[in-house]
Design a protein around this motif. Structure first.
Motif, PDB file in Angstrom:
ATOM      1  N   GLU A  95      11.164  -1.895   3.762  1.00  0.00           N
ATOM      2  CA  GLU A  95      12.374  -2.647   4.108  1.00  0.00           C
ATOM      3  C   GLU A  95      12.015  -3.902   4.897  1.00  0.00           C
ATOM      4  OE1 GLU A  95      16.755  -1.513   5.856  1.00  0.00           O
ATOM      5  OE2 GLU A  95      15.004  -0.746   6.917  1.00  0.00           O
ATOM      6  N   ASN A  96      11.097  -3.789   5.839  1.00  0.00           N
ATOM      7  CA  ASN A  96      10.665  -4.950   6.626  1.00  0.00           C
ATOM      8  C   ASN A  96      10.060  -6.029   5.728  1.00  0.00           C
ATOM      9  OD1 ASN A  96      11.489  -3.850   9.045  1.00  0.00           O
ATOM     10  ND2 ASN A  96       9.465  -3.070   9.601  1.00  0.00           N
ATOM     11  N   TYR A  97       9.280  -5.595   4.747  1.00  0.00           N
ATOM     12  CA  TYR A  97       8.689  -6.549   3.804  1.00  0.00           C
ATOM     13  C   TYR A  97       9.776  -7.320   3.066  1.00  0.00           C
ATOM     14  CZ  TYR A  97       6.489  -8.225  -0.494  1.00  0.00           C
ATOM     15  OH  TYR A  97       6.075  -9.015  -1.539  1.00  0.00           O
ATOM     16  N   SER A 115       0.823  -1.199   0.000  1.00  0.00           N
ATOM     17  CA  SER A 115       0.000   0.000   0.000  1.00  0.00           C
ATOM     18  C   SER A 115       0.866   1.263   0.000  1.00  0.00           C
ATOM     19  CB  SER A 115      -0.911   0.021   1.227  1.00  0.00           C
ATOM     20  OG  SER A 115      -1.560   1.273   1.346  1.00  0.00           O
ATOM     21  N   ASN A 116       0.444   2.237  -0.801  1.00  0.00           N
ATOM     22  CA  ASN A 116       1.135   3.529  -0.867  1.00  0.00           C
ATOM     23  C   ASN A 116       0.349   4.636  -0.172  1.00  0.00           C
ATOM     24  OD1 ASN A 116       3.705   3.463  -2.139  1.00  0.00           O
ATOM     25  ND2 ASN A 116       2.720   2.955  -4.081  1.00  0.00           N
ATOM     26  N   ASP A 117      -0.630   4.274   0.638  1.00  0.00           N
ATOM     27  CA  ASP A 117      -1.487   5.281   1.270  1.00  0.00           C
ATOM     28  C   ASP A 117      -0.677   6.278   2.100  1.00  0.00           C
ATOM     29  OD1 ASP A 117      -3.604   4.079   0.083  1.00  0.00           O
ATOM     30  OD2 ASP A 117      -4.392   3.113   1.893  1.00  0.00           O
ATOM     31  N   ARG A 163       2.719  -4.474  10.609  1.00  0.00           N
ATOM     32  CA  ARG A 163       2.366  -5.883  10.823  1.00  0.00           C
ATOM     33  C   ARG A 163       1.765  -6.476   9.550  1.00  0.00           C
ATOM     34  NH1 ARG A 163      -0.820  -8.884  15.726  1.00  0.00           N
ATOM     35  NH2 ARG A 163      -1.145 -10.843  14.628  1.00  0.00           N
ATOM     36  N   GLU A 164       0.847  -5.750   8.937  1.00  0.00           N
ATOM     37  CA  GLU A 164       0.208  -6.242   7.716  1.00  0.00           C
ATOM     38  C   GLU A 164       1.226  -6.431   6.600  1.00  0.00           C
ATOM     39  OE1 GLU A 164      -2.790  -3.327   6.995  1.00  0.00           O
ATOM     40  OE2 GLU A 164      -4.258  -4.276   8.342  1.00  0.00           O
ATOM     41  N   THR A 165       2.242  -5.554   6.561  1.00  0.00           N
ATOM     42  CA  THR A 165       3.281  -5.670   5.542  1.00  0.00           C
ATOM     43  C   THR A 165       4.119  -6.925   5.762  1.00  0.00           C
ATOM     44  OG1 THR A 165       3.392  -3.264   5.338  1.00  0.00           O
ATOM     45  CG2 THR A 165       5.252  -4.506   4.486  1.00  0.00           C
ATOM     46  N   ILE A 166       4.472  -7.198   7.028  1.00  0.00           N
ATOM     47  CA  ILE A 166       5.248  -8.416   7.336  1.00  0.00           C
ATOM     48  C   ILE A 166       4.428  -9.661   7.010  1.00  0.00           C
ATOM     49  CG2 ILE A 166       6.288  -9.746   9.209  1.00  0.00           C
ATOM     50  CD1 ILE A 166       7.006  -7.069  10.535  1.00  0.00           C
ATOM     51  N   GLU A 167       3.152  -9.642   7.388  1.00  0.00           N
ATOM     52  CA  GLU A 167       2.287 -10.794   7.103  1.00  0.00           C
ATOM     53  C   GLU A 167       2.119 -10.993   5.604  1.00  0.00           C
ATOM     54  OE1 GLU A 167      -1.149  -9.680   9.337  1.00  0.00           O
ATOM     55  OE2 GLU A 167      -0.496 -10.737  11.151  1.00  0.00           O
TER      56      GLU A 167
END
Length: 567
Positions: free
Chosen positions: A305-307, A56-58, A525-529
């Protein structure tokens, strides 16, 4: 990612971005402007990357929008007929006067003035939140109803404003309008202001209490001050001596604090000193905005970066190993959120005791002014404005001393509880600016306290007591009755109402802080998941070339490192 020309193509953008990161031998202004450009480029680069990976780029889009319209404001304050509006008209340099001069308190509302590349317009913002747009021509004949209109915003394509595009000038109503204007000048503009300009006409350089009280409060908030002597063409032979006396009078309110002085004449068109001051504000504005948005941009970049780190770390796992890793990650994320929730609860328990401490400070401040309040009542003067100033100063000092230190410690504990959970190379974080956050909390709490004080009917009781004894020779009896009324009714009711308001305001401010943290954590969290889900999808795809994927990710991680270093 498969079928991605972006991930496999040579990164020409890296060379472009590295050229921006190289140290530049420029002056302070160019360096600051370059930093803002770096932030914009970094966010645009990360948007491209996010599009490829489906992130997401929001937040990135929201931050870029904020950067485009962000301003720091410089209110111009003073008494009616001090030459404020004439001064702003002269700076703008229009052939016909844009801001009305010599207007009445009933039609005086703050006029916010900003640079606009687009067509010039005026936005009228009403107290109920509604707004309407009028033309510049219509504005010249427009008379605002101060009871209904909150402010007007002038978007001007002006040559001087173009030199200070990040500064918003605010022409404030004169302080003879009533002490609610004092409140608005601080509460509505302090959190977004960089400095205040105070106008004194050369033919009337008396420091009245209406301006002096706001100067004292601005000093409590460490706000830089610029005193502008307007109507310099009307100075008399004793100007320098009167000017020196004014400086001495100012010390009663600001102490030995440094003040910048400018001399101007709208009649002769002399505003160069003030223009130079505003240009310096523009330079500082760039620095402040760059600092604010660099932190926000870093959080957005770290999210991507986390992703990538999660994707890379798990891309070589078997399906069973991935399932085990997913379960471990969920436990760690839940553990982190549990600790955060516990910190929230513990901090909430601190609020009540903190509010009591603030109330105690307010009580001591009111009691210290008891003699002054009695004297004012005996002279048939309203105590409302003086009590308003006393409460505002006490709340400001106490919130900064008692509460903000606790907020800073709380945020450090929250950051620590996030870092205690080990996610490998992944770093869960949140962004906050302690100074701006503290200033926003303080002004919000003070605004609530002052608003409640304005509505207390009991303040009129004191004046009624003085009138009751008017004409009698029982002055001492009147003083004792006023003192009893202050101690038994006025002070307790002020403390009760203001205390409740302060607790509600502090609770609301902390709710906003916690919601902001929760949203940032949720996004990360959503990005890691998502990364874990994407890894599983890659494993299930027999055509996936794991080695190629890892190389692509490592290249993009290296690119992200460059973006972060540039901020």
């Amino acid at each position: 990612p498969k079928n991605s020309s972006y991930a496999l193509a040579p990164h020409n953008g890296i060379l472009r971005f590295l050229s921006v990161l190289l140290p530049a031998f420029t002056d302070k202004k160019e360096e600051t402007e370059e930093k803002m450009e770096k932030i914009v480029q970094a966010l645009e680069e990360i948007q491209e990357m996010n599009n490829v990976y489906g992130i997401s780029n929001d937040l990135a889009s929201k931050t870029l929008d904020e950067m485009e319209y962000a301003k720091v404001c410089t209110p111009v304050i003073g008494k009616f007929s001090s030459g404020k509006s004439a001064l702003v008209n002269t700076i703008l340099g229009y052939n016909g006067k844009l801001l009305k001069e010599n207007i009445t308190p009933e039609t005086a509302v703050p006029a916010e003035i900003v640079y606009s590349e687009a067509e010039e317009s005026v936005i009228v913002l009403e107290n109920d939140g509604q707004s309407k747009e009028i033309s510049l021509g219509e504005f010249r004949d427009y008379e605002a109803d101060a009871s209904k209109v909150k402010s007007v915003r002038l978007n001007l394509s002006n040559s001087f404003l173009e030199e200070i595009p990040d500064v918003m000038l605010v022409d404030m109503p004169g302080f003879e309008s009533g002490y609610e204007v004092h409140n608005k000048a601080i509460d509505n503009y302090l959190p977004q202001s960089l400095a205040y300009i105070i106008a004194f006409p050369a033919d009337d350089m008396i420091v009245r209490s209406s301006v002096g009280n706001i100067l004292r409060e601005l000093c409590l908030n460490d706000m830089p001050l610029c005193v502008v002597i307007t109507k310099y063409d009307k100075r008399n032979d004793e100007f320098e001596m009167t000017f020196q006396k004014m400086k001495e009078s100012l010390k009663r309110y600001v102490g030995e604090r440094s003040i910048h002085y400018c001399r101007t004449s709208s009649f002769e068109g002399e505003v160069e000193e003030l223009e130079e001051f505003l240009k310096e504000i523009q330079k500082e504005s760039q620095q402040i905005l760059a600092g604010k948005f660099a932190g926000a941009a870093k959080t957005i970049i770290e999210n991507t970066e986390n992703y990538l780190k999660t994707l890379l770390a798990n891309s070589q796992l078997s399906e069973s190993e991935l399932a085990e890793q997913e379960e471990k990650l969920q436990r760690q994320l839940q553990g982190m959120e549990t600790k955060f929730s516990r910190e929230q609860g513990d901090f909430q328990l601190e609020i009540s005791s903190c509010v009591q401490e603030i109330q105690d400070d307010v009580q001591r401040a009111m009691e210290a002014e008891e003699s002054t309040l009695i004297t004012m009542a005996m002279n048939n003067q309203s105590i409302n404005e003086h009590l308003n100033n006393v409460v505002r100063r006490a709340v400001t000092v106490s919130v900064k001393k008692r509460f903000l230190s606790k907020v800073e410690k709380y945020l450090k504990r929250v950051a620590k509880c996030m870092n205690e959970e080990s996610f490998g190379d992944v770093h869960i974080s949140f962004h906050y600016d302690t100074k701006n956050l503290g200033q926003g909390i303080t002004s919000s709490v003070v605004a609530v306290a002052a608003g409640i004080l304005l509505g207390l009917p009991i303040l009129g009781v004191v004046a009624a007591i003085a009138m009751k004894f008017f004409g009698n020779r029982k002055r001492e009896e009147a003083k004792q009755e006023i003192r009893r009324k202050l101690q038994s009714e006025v002070f307790p009711e002020v403390l009760s109402e203001v205390g409740s308001g302060i607790e509600a305001a502090i609770t609301e401010q902390m709710k906003l802080v916690n919601t902001s943290i929760e949203e940032e954590i949720k996004t990360q969290r959503e990005t890691i998941e998502k990364a874990m889900s994407d890894v599983r999808e890659q494993i299930e795809d027999e055509n996936t070339r794991k080695e190629g994927l890892a190389a692509d990710i490592e290249r993009d991680l290296e690119r992200i490192g460059g973006l972060k270093d540039g901020l």
